[in-house]
Each structure stands twice: as C-alpha cells, then as structure tokens.
Design an enzyme around this catalytic site. Structure first.
Site, PDB file in Angstrom:
ATOM      1  N   ILE A   1      43.949  32.347  40.661  1.00  0.00           N
ATOM      2  CA  ILE A   1      43.465  32.845  39.220  1.00  0.00           C
ATOM      3  C   ILE A   1      44.437  33.829  38.845  1.00  0.00           C
ATOM      4  O   ILE A   1      44.731  34.888  39.505  1.00  0.00           O
ATOM      5  CB  ILE A   1      41.860  33.317  39.025  1.00  0.00           C
ATOM      6  CG1 ILE A   1      41.005  32.173  39.406  1.00  0.00           C
ATOM      7  CG2 ILE A   1      41.636  33.715  37.659  1.00  0.00           C
ATOM      8  CD1 ILE A   1      39.655  32.304  39.725  1.00  0.00           C
ATOM      9  N   CYS A   2      44.759  33.597  37.450  1.00  0.00           N
ATOM     10  CA  CYS A   2      45.698  34.876  36.744  1.00  0.00           C
ATOM     11  C   CYS A   2      45.020  35.695  36.128  1.00  0.00           C
ATOM     12  O   CYS A   2      44.652  35.225  34.905  1.00  0.00           O
ATOM     13  CB  CYS A   2      46.760  34.485  36.428  1.00  0.00           C
ATOM     14  SG  CYS A   2      48.093  35.601  35.567  1.00  0.00           S
ATOM     15  N   LEU A   3      44.320  36.899  36.668  1.00  0.00           N
ATOM     16  CA  LEU A   3      43.570  37.538  35.737  1.00  0.00           C
ATOM     17  C   LEU A   3      43.819  38.954  35.935  1.00  0.00           C
ATOM     18  O   LEU A   3      43.780  39.342  37.124  1.00  0.00           O
ATOM     19  CB  LEU A   3      41.892  37.236  36.109  1.00  0.00           C
ATOM     20  CG  LEU A   3      41.115  37.760  35.173  1.00  0.00           C
ATOM     21  CD1 LEU A   3      41.140  37.427  33.795  1.00  0.00           C
ATOM     22  CD2 LEU A   3      39.611  37.256  35.680  1.00  0.00           C
TER      23      LEU A   3
END
Lengths: 359, 157
Positions: free
Chosen positions: B89-91
């Site tokens: 996840i790119c968060l």
C-alpha cells in the site's frame, strides 16, 4: 500570625484549665484537645449567634479585622469569646461586618476535659467539619485566633486543618447519602457532652447546615443521643474512602494529624484539579504507561499533545516530530537535550536548529 | 520491545471493547504473536469496492509505535495505490507521515478512506493509475468492480 487579635480572658482560663487536666495525656493529645475545644466553642457561638457570626480566618487577613475584634472585647459580657484561626488553604473570606457575639460555652468547656485522650480524632474531624461548613454556608468572615490556640497548635494545626478541610469537603459532598456504618472505632463512648456536641456538629453537616436545629441540640446535648450521633460522626469520618476505613478508622484518624497526610491532601487536591481540567490524559498515548507527575506537567508541543518524557526522548532520537500535529519539535527538543548535555551544547544546537529552519 | 508489546496489548483490549463501534473493520490479532495482525475491512459504499471484504495483513515492527506498521492487502484489489501483486500500500501515513499517536484501528480507517479516494499521481498499480489519470473513470471503476467481485466477494455457488 494572629497574635494581635486575641479574644478574651475566659478562653485563656479555660485553656489553662484544660492544660492542667491534660498533664497526664501526651503532648499531641493536649494540643489537639485545645484546638478541639476552641473549635467547639467557636461552633457553639456560631450556633447561638448565627447571624452575627463571621467565621473564617486566614493568616493574611486577620490583621484587617483586629480592630473589630477588640471592639467586641470591650463589649463582651460573661461570654466566652473564641475565634479560631483555622489556617485553611481553601479561600479567604474577608469580613465585611464583623460583629462577633459569642455565647457562653462554659458548660461544654467544663465537660470537655473528660474526653481528652480518646475521642480526639473523631471529634476533631467532626468539629472541623462543622466549622468549615458553617463558614462556607454563611459566607462569613474571619474569626481571629485566640492567642494561645494558635501558638500551641502551630506545629500541627495547620496540617490538621488542611486535612479536616478535605474531610469536610468530602463529607459535604456525601451529605446526601446516609450510609451509616457500625463503628468499631468509637472510643468516645463515655464522653457524653463533648462527643454529643460534636456529633451535633456532624449532624449538622448532614442536615445541610441548619443552624437553629444545632442550637437546640447543643443546648440539651445529652449522652443519650450520643450513640445515635456517633454513627453520624463515624459516617462523616469514613466518607472519604469508605471501602477501607471501617476497620482501621482509629489509626487513620490519628494519621490525619501528621504533616505527611496534609501533603497527601494537597496532592490529591491538585490531582483533582488536574483531572477536572480534563485535557491531560492519564496514560501516555504512545506507550500507554501511566503519566507520572512530571510527565503530566510536560507539554512539549504547542498543539497540546502530551506524552511521557521517555517517549518524547525516543521520538527526538528518531524524526523529532510531534505525534499530535506532525510538526517538528522546535524548541522543546533542545530543552530535552539541555538536561542531558548541558548548557553550551544546547545553545549551539538551538542556533543551528533555527538556522536550518530559516534556510 | 516491551513498550510496543504493552502498547499492542492495550490496542488489543481497545479493539475487543469497541468491536461494535466500527462494523466496517474487524481487527484480529494472531493467536501466538501479538506483532502479527490481520484485519477485514469492508469496501466503502459508492466505490467500486462496495460489497467486498478485503483482508489486510499487519506486521508490527519492534519499535512500534515509533515506526509504522507494515500493512498489505492479502485480497487482490485493483487500486492505483495498491500493488496488484504484492498488496503493498502506498499511503503516506504508513511511510513518512506516520505518527505514533495512530493505532492499527486508525490505520484501517485510513485504508478505507484511501479506497474511496485513490491518488493516481503516486501509483503502485500503473494500469489503474493510468486509467484514472487519463480520465477513464468508467474503465477504472469497471476493472475495480470486477476484481472486487472476483477476489473480495464470497463465491456464489
């Protein structure tokens, strides 16, 4: 502190009487009893002259009422005038119209020596409670202290007062629910008049400061009512922490006169205040350890996010940003370093930090 | 280590206590390892992920909460900010915007929010990102809904 406003001779004589009787008891008991008697007298005078009585004294305020007290002294009849200086830490009630009339409390006085040794603690509490309550209820003024009272009690009276005050507050809060507990502690069975009158005082606490009623009760304070009221006294004394007190009440009551206890009281007061504020968490939100006193007075970021010093230091070692607002800890990190590294290094760091911030 | 364990235990208790508070998130701790968590999150409504249940795997670092937990999708999801194969996840809050004040529960909420608001400018899934960046909302939604049906919904018998 109250030496300029000394009431009158009757007090002194009664106190002397007390002293003569109390030679056998130990010194602390003596002191306590003196204070106790004085309080009771004060209370009685409250009762009989409710309207005129003004009853709070604080060290700083007393000087202002010295004159009025002297006036009364001149006016005084065969009346026992007693004003107790209660160094209460709560508030200062400055007296506006201080006409102090005091009733004859000699009857009580004569009886009082009988119960010197034993009933000191419990009765002390109740008497103190009364004085507090009446004071607050009538929103009244300073009683100045009778000279010998204040001098004698100098050592522990202040502490006692703090503590009594605390109990008074607790009792007042709990005045509505009547939990009467049987009293393993009651050592003051046989001291009829004194305990009776004191019980009246505590009774008074319960009924919500109902002065006329007290008046009558004290007038015919008989031993028959003592037992009944003692329950009330004990109830009063136990209220603050009901759960643990009943078995060990005598000891606890004695401990209340120790200075340590008063500190405890102060601590609790401050804790109370802090809790009421409600903004300070009880545990560090990062490590969920309880915040101690230092931690909870530590507010490293303007956003108000609080954390324990330990977590704060660990965050400083990493990215040094406030967990609450994600802004860099600006000044506070430097302060944190200050305790570790010393002044010069700290300032150097501060300068470099600010330069970085500017560039 | 001890601090993170205490913190996770506290979070565990919190989760147990407020199970009903957030029906979209079901956060469970591994039976034998408090540093391994899995979560089931419901796809937010009015998104292509509606109706799906997505499984997340949490790996909590030793220095948690000073370091963010590692989270990845175990369920396949077509989302510009989720790697299609690894589930990474790119968060930002899982990277540089992490705050120790966050919890696993709040991470789950953030991921749900991310599902509703994809950020095509920092894509891990280039196909999805390209669809959105080219304005093909319909194409993105179709693909996402298809993968939700395929992977995140119970198979119809």
């Amino acid at each position: 502190m109250v030496s300029d406003s000394i009431p009158n001779a009757s007090i002194a004589s009664s106190n002397l009487r007390d002293f003569a009787k109390k030679k056998r008891a130990n010194r602390s008991a003596k002191l306590k009893q003196c204070k106790l008697d004085a309080r009771r007298e004060q209370w009685l005078s409250h009762v009989k002259h409710k309207g005129e009585y003004k009853g709070d004294a604080n060290g700083g305020v007393i000087a202002s009422i010295g004159a009025s007290v002297h006036l009364e002294n001149q006016r005084s009849q065969p009346i026992c005038k007693l004003e107790i200086n209660t160094r209460n830490d709560e508030g200062i009630y400055v007296d506006g119209s201080s006409t102090h009339h005091y009733s004859d409390s000699d009857s009580v006085q004569s009886n009082s020596p009988t119960s010197h040794t034993s009933s000191v603690s419990g009765s002390n509490d109740s008497a103190a409670n009364f004085t507090r309550s009446s004071r607050s209820s009538s929103s009244s003024t300073n009683g100045s202290c009778s000279g010998n009272m204040s001098e004698e009690d100098e050592g522990d009276a202040g502490d006692d007062d703090c503590l009594d005050d605390w109990e008074a507050v607790a009792d007042a809060l709990a005045a509505t629910d009547d939990k009467h507990k049987d009293s393993p502690s009651s050592k003051n069975h046989d001291h009829s008049t004194e305990s009776g009158s004191q019980v009246v005082a505590s009774d008074q606490m319960f009924s919500g400061i109902n002065i006329p009623r007290i008046h009558t009760a004290s007038a015919n304070s008989e031993s028959g009512r003592t037992a009944n009221r003692r329950a009330l006294i004990n109830c009063c004394a136990w209220r603050p922490d009901d759960a643990c007190r009943p078995q060990t009440l005598p000891n606890l009551a004695k401990q209340y006169s120790f200075p340590l206890k008063s500190e405890h009281h102060l601590d609790r007061g401050s804790v109370w205040v802090r809790k009421n504020v409600g903004t300070i968490p009880t545990a560090c939100p990062i490590c969920v350890e309880d915040l101690d006193y230092t931690d909870s007075s530590f507010c490293p970021c303007a956003c108000g996010f609080r954390l324990c010093l330990f977590c704060h230091k660990r965050i400083l070692e990493e990215d040094a940003r406030c967990p609450g607002c994600r802004k860099k800890y600006e000044v506070e990190p430097i302060d944190g370093e200050a305790t570790l590294d010393g002044g010069s290094l700290t300032y150097r760091l501060a300068r470099s930090c600010s330069m970085v911030a500017r560039s | 280590m001890q601090a993170s364990r205490a913190r996770l235990f506290k979070e565990y208790k919190e989760v147990q206590r407020e199970k009903a508070a957030d029906p979209d998130i079901q956060l469970v701790c591994d039976d034998s390892n408090i540093f391994k968590w899995t979560a089931l999150v419901k796809g937010p409504s009015e998104t292509p992920y509606e109706g799906g249940v997505f499984q997340l795997a949490f790996t909590v670092p030793e220095h948690y909460p000073l370091q963010p937990p590692q989270v990845r999708f175990l369920t396949k999801i077509f989302h510009p900010n989720v790697h299609f194969k690894t589930g990474e996840i790119c968060l930002d809050i899982l990277k540089n915007a992490w705050s120790p004040a966050w919890t696993l529960q709040s991470v789950c909420r953030a991921i749900i929010a991310l599902m509703g608001h994809p950020e095509p400018d920092s894509p891990l899934n280039c196909d999805s990102g390209n669809l959105l960046r080219s304005g093909d909302i319909r194409g993105y939604q179709s693909m996402a809904r298809m993968y939700t049906r395929l992977a995140a919904m119970p198979k119809k018998q």
